[in-house]
Design an enzyme around this catalytic site. Structure first.
Site, PDB file in Angstrom:
ATOM      1  N   PRO A 291      32.938   5.588 -23.316  1.00 46.72           N
ATOM      2  CA  PRO A 291      32.470   6.932 -23.653  1.00 46.72           C
ATOM      3  C   PRO A 291      31.458   7.431 -22.621  1.00 46.72           C
ATOM      4  CG  PRO A 291      31.260   5.331 -24.935  1.00 46.72           C
ATOM      5  CD  PRO A 291      32.249   4.546 -24.115  1.00 46.72           C
ATOM      6  N   ARG A 329      29.806  23.803 -15.765  1.00 46.95           N
ATOM      7  CA  ARG A 329      30.825  23.730 -16.825  1.00 46.95           C
ATOM      8  C   ARG A 329      31.398  25.074 -17.271  1.00 46.95           C
ATOM      9  NH1 ARG A 329      30.074  22.353 -21.253  1.00 46.95           N
ATOM     10  NH2 ARG A 329      32.038  21.331 -21.682  1.00 46.95           N
ATOM     11  N   TYR A 333      35.391  24.984 -16.418  1.00 49.47           N
ATOM     12  CA  TYR A 333      36.387  24.902 -17.481  1.00 49.47           C
ATOM     13  C   TYR A 333      35.957  25.576 -18.768  1.00 49.47           C
ATOM     14  CZ  TYR A 333      34.381  20.117 -16.989  1.00 49.47           C
ATOM     15  OH  TYR A 333      33.574  19.035 -16.759  1.00 49.47           O
ATOM     16  N   CYS A 360      25.768  34.013  -5.762  1.00 49.05           N
ATOM     17  CA  CYS A 360      26.638  35.117  -5.340  1.00 49.05           C
ATOM     18  C   CYS A 360      28.113  34.810  -5.621  1.00 49.05           C
ATOM     19  CB  CYS A 360      26.428  35.412  -3.865  1.00 49.05           C
ATOM     20  SG  CYS A 360      24.700  35.743  -3.529  1.00 49.05           S
ATOM     21  N   TYR A 389      27.939  15.891 -17.623  1.00 48.16           N
ATOM     22  CA  TYR A 389      28.589  16.732 -16.617  1.00 48.16           C
ATOM     23  C   TYR A 389      27.741  17.964 -16.296  1.00 48.16           C
ATOM     24  CZ  TYR A 389      32.167  13.494 -18.034  1.00 48.16           C
ATOM     25  OH  TYR A 389      32.832  12.338 -18.339  1.00 48.16           O
TER      26      TYR A 389
HETATM   27  C1  PLP Z   1      35.766  10.394 -17.255  1.00 51.19           C
HETATM   28  C2  PLP Z   1      36.222   9.096 -17.764  1.00 51.19           C
HETATM   29  C3  PLP Z   1      35.654   8.559 -18.919  1.00 51.19           C
HETATM   30  C4  PLP Z   1      34.627   9.285 -19.745  1.00 51.19           C
HETATM   31  O1  PLP Z   1      35.101  10.466 -20.293  1.00 51.19           O
HETATM   32  P1  PLP Z   1      34.235  11.217 -21.418  1.00 51.19           P
HETATM   33  O2  PLP Z   1      35.073  12.371 -21.787  1.00 51.19           O
HETATM   34  O3  PLP Z   1      32.959  11.630 -20.792  1.00 51.19           O
HETATM   35  O4  PLP Z   1      34.032  10.256 -22.528  1.00 51.19           O
HETATM   36  C5  PLP Z   1      36.063   7.308 -19.319  1.00 51.19           C
HETATM   37  N1  PLP Z   1      37.002   6.605 -18.616  1.00 51.19           N
HETATM   38  C6  PLP Z   1      37.567   7.112 -17.501  1.00 51.19           C
HETATM   39  C7  PLP Z   1      38.579   6.287 -16.774  1.00 51.19           C
HETATM   40  C8  PLP Z   1      37.208   8.359 -17.040  1.00 51.19           C
HETATM   41  O5  PLP Z   1      37.786   8.851 -15.942  1.00 51.19           O
END
Ligand code: PLP
Length: 436
Positions: A291, A329, A333, A360, A389
């Site tokens: 996570p 962010r 997205y 800008c 992020y």
């Molecule tokens: C980005 C990523 C995560 C974490 O994703 P979250 O959405 O922040 O939990 C875990 N494993 C891999 C391989 C990733 O690329």
């Protein structure tokens, strides 16, 4: 869940008044709650206790500040890394390489060599060429590289198209149909040791069933590979979504059902665990979780000050001192961040405005046609749920220095990264023919 709330008319992070942090370090600035990060980690770990042998490898690309890594290392977390630089950070922060998994589609020879020598727990491999490359580098170093292959289960997890990764059209992983063949190739290479199997279906996923579905889809393959090669672990990846809407109101909300960043209904870590534990237990392996956003997303805010108000015949704009270079962010997205004034407004009237930054670019906005409290120049606001992020994706576009980061613990606030100066901005540059 998080530790940001109004008390005595002002927004607090744990025991610290955010207005006083803003006054001291200036704006814009990122602020993180240590308590929130710790609680998220512990609540998830506790919910997963029935699995027995497990490791939570925090996906540090979400927030790599040394202080954040250090506090998670102390909790016993491992780390999911995506570059040599991230491993360097983990080691500097007191983390252990033998609790790190190395992900990513573009690992270089230098990164593989470094991670191998440091004793990384597993290279999560995304292509056959990468498998051959790791074997070569390991051979030259006289070491055996532990590997897992990232297998794409081809499940559709509803999220934004830029952060969905589990469909076969994405660049990530190896297709379920070819995985057994690639494992056989791995087994034939002399400098590799097959250690596990990894999957990751995407990010900001708001329902638990797709995770369980991915596990179930991979189960026959995992059991077959376990019999053939003695797998040690299965990694279910990361990607669990958080509350962005009404983040302040839903103070103990972190996991929710529904679609996209619009949703407000949540599921708890316990509900998530109850969904995935059964299929995971059936594998009889050590289970890894990766996570990122779940651990830190609601644990951070971006403080910014109102500079100007501006009106056109059709719109009201509030111009703030943070920009898309500081928090990308929304532009990247369509990310949503609630806007909360640091001083709780006396009247509850709202006004429909665009909140925009100084950069800008027309994409430089934090809110469009959003009802927010009436804001005047000099007012300070918090962009909520900016802990994941956020800083890590920032740039110095428009020659805007990197922001400071502040870690709050109880009633103490510590600047854990100093604001960059203009001198920092030009460090390492030179004009040809002139002394550097
Ligand atoms: C980005 C990523 C995560 C974490 O994703 P979250 O959405 O922040 O939990 C875990 N494993 C891999 C391989 C990733 O690329």
């Amino acid at each position: 869940m998080h530790s940001f709330r109004y008390a005595e008319g002002s927004l607090k992070c744990e025991g610290v008044d955010l207005e006083s942090v803003a006054a001291e370090v200036g704006t814009p600035a990122y602020v993180y709650s240590a308590e929130t990060i710790r609680n998220n980690y512990r609540r998830l770990d506790t919910a997963l206790t029935p699995l027995g042998d497990r490791m939570i490898c925090y996906a540090m690309k979400a927030n790599g500040n040394l202080s954040v890594l250090n506090l998670l290392a102390k909790e016993g977390a491992g780390f999911d890394i995506v570059s040599g630089g991230e491993l360097f950070r983990v080691l500097k922060a007191g983390g252990r390489a033998d609790r790190c998994t190395f992900a990513g589609v573009g690992k270089t020879v230098e990164e593989i060599d470094y991670a191998l020598r440091q004793g990384t727990y597993s290279f999560n491999v995304e292509s056959e060429q990468e498998l051959e490359r790791i074997n070569e580098v390991a051979g030259k170093a006289g070491l055996i590289a532990p590997i897992a292959i990232r297998v794409n289960p081809d499940v559709d997890a509803p999220t934004h198209k830029y952060i969905s990764t589990g469909k076969s059209k994405n660049k990530f992983g190896i297709g379920l149909d070819r995985a057994a063949e690639v494992y056989a190739r791995a087994a034939s290479l002399p400098n590799l040791k097959i250690r596990g199997l990894q999957t990751h279906i995407g990010s900001q996923i708001l329902k638990a069933p797709p995770f369980a579905e991915a596990v179930r889809k991979l189960t026959p393959l995992v059991l077959e590979l376990k019999a053939l090669y003695g797998l040690e672990f299965f990694s279910v990846g990361g990607g669990v979504g958080i509350v962005y809407r009404g983040a302040l109101a839903s103070g103990d909300a972190a996991w929710w059902k529904g679609g996209g960043e619009e949703a407000t209904e949540r599921i708890t870590p316990e509900e998530y665990a109850s969904e995935v534990i059964e299929p995971l237990k059936a594998l009889g392996l050590r289970i890894l979780f990766e996570p990122g956003r779940f651990i830190v997303g609601n644990a951070g805010v971006l403080l910014t000050s109102v500079l100007y108000r501006k009106e056109t015949p059709t719109k009201k704009f509030v111009v703030v001192d943070a920009g898309m270079n500081d928090l990308i962010r929304p532009a990247l997205y369509e990310g949503h961040h609630e806007i909360e004034p640091l001083r709780q407004p006396k009247d509850s009237s709202l006004e429909k405005v665009d909140v925009v930054g100084p950069v800008c670019e027309s994409g430089d906005f934090f809110a469009q046609d959003r009802e927010v409290a009436t804001l005047a120049p000099g007012d300070r606001i918090a962009l909520m749920s900016a802990g994941a992020y956020g800083f890590v994706m920032s740039s110095t576009y428009n020659a805007r220095p990197f922001l400071p980061e502040v870690l709050v613990e109880g009633d103490k606030a510590t600047v854990v990264r100093a604001r960059q100066t203009w001198e920092d901005l030009i460090r390492g540059e030179k004009v040809p023919g002139e002394a550097a």
